[in-house]
Design a protein around this motif. Structure first.
Motif, PDB file in Angstrom:
ATOM      1  N   SER A 103      57.671   0.782  -1.676  1.00  0.00           N
ATOM      2  CA  SER A 103      56.909  -0.311  -2.270  1.00  0.00           C
ATOM      3  C   SER A 103      56.967  -0.292  -3.792  1.00  0.00           C
ATOM      4  O   SER A 103      56.654  -1.276  -4.444  1.00  0.00           O
ATOM      5  N   GLU A 104      57.388   0.852  -4.366  1.00  0.00           N
ATOM      6  CA  GLU A 104      57.587   0.911  -5.807  1.00  0.00           C
ATOM      7  C   GLU A 104      58.722  -0.021  -6.194  1.00  0.00           C
ATOM      8  O   GLU A 104      59.618  -0.290  -5.407  1.00  0.00           O
ATOM      9  N   LYS A 105      58.695  -0.482  -7.412  1.00  0.00           N
ATOM     10  CA  LYS A 105      59.678  -1.464  -7.872  1.00  0.00           C
ATOM     11  C   LYS A 105      61.089  -0.870  -7.937  1.00  0.00           C
ATOM     12  O   LYS A 105      61.303   0.202  -8.488  1.00  0.00           O
ATOM     13  N   GLY A 106      62.033  -1.566  -7.347  1.00  0.00           N
ATOM     14  CA  GLY A 106      63.433  -1.204  -7.482  1.00  0.00           C
ATOM     15  C   GLY A 106      63.957  -0.140  -6.538  1.00  0.00           C
ATOM     16  O   GLY A 106      65.095   0.271  -6.661  1.00  0.00           O
ATOM     17  N   THR A 108      65.070   1.338  -2.728  1.00  0.00           N
ATOM     18  CA  THR A 108      65.615   0.823  -1.482  1.00  0.00           C
ATOM     19  C   THR A 108      66.045   1.968  -0.573  1.00  0.00           C
ATOM     20  O   THR A 108      66.163   3.105  -1.016  1.00  0.00           O
ATOM     21  N   LYS A 130      67.499   4.264  -6.134  1.00  0.00           N
ATOM     22  CA  LYS A 130      67.252   3.260  -7.165  1.00  0.00           C
ATOM     23  C   LYS A 130      68.611   2.817  -7.681  1.00  0.00           C
ATOM     24  O   LYS A 130      69.483   3.653  -7.938  1.00  0.00           O
TER      25      LYS A 130
END
Length: 157
Positions: A103-106, A108, A130
């Motif tokens: 859920s953290e940005k960037g 996957t 990332k």
């Protein structure tokens, strides 16, 4: 003279070499995968590819998208789609932890390799990763070239 019978060579692991170049690996984990019998035979023969594949979380389940498994040639059952979605097998607690990290940005989920464990089951090594920027990729290439040059110099002496 009798002809030697050719045995099929089985593949130990299928790697996603592009993933380590495209992404910065933060954490790794191993998951099982749900396959049909003929798909397992194809993977054993090395007729699978992890390039351009990724994992997503839907309804508290992790699905592997874009993994190419060529249909087994001697399959008499119905044909199976080569790039269908495949369910990854993890415990609910593990999925919740992964979902919190992703859920953290960037960040996957990227599959790094597919391999058979000691019991003969197919496993997928996933990475929480990332994406790299262009300048990071250039640094990776530069470091790799420097390492090759050092190896060549060591061989000469």
């Amino acid at each position: 003279m009798a002809k030697k019978q050719q045995t099929q060579q089985y593949v130990q692991a299928i790697q996603n070499r592009k993933a380590r170049f495209e992404f910065e690996i933060l954490d790794t984990l191993v998951a099982g995968i749900q396959l049909f019998g003929s798909e397992v035979k194809s993977v054993r023969l090395g007729q699978a590819s992890l390039s351009d594949s990724f994992a997503i979380i839907l309804r508290n389940e992790i699905w592997l998208e874009g993994m190419q498994i060529t249909p087994y040639a001697h399959n008499r059952m119905e044909l199976i789609e080569a790039k269908r979605s495949r369910k990854l097998l993890l415990h609910k607690e593990e999925i919740r932890k992964i979902e919190a990290k992703i859920s953290e940005k960037g960040l996957t989920l990227v599959p790094l390799k597919a391999f058979f464990n000691s019991k003969g089951l197919l496993k997928i090594e996933l990475a929480i990763a990332k994406g790299k920027k262009l300048y990071d990729k250039r640094e990776t290439i530069k470091a790799r070239e420097n390492q090759r040059q050092m190896e060549q110099i060591k061989k000469q002496y």
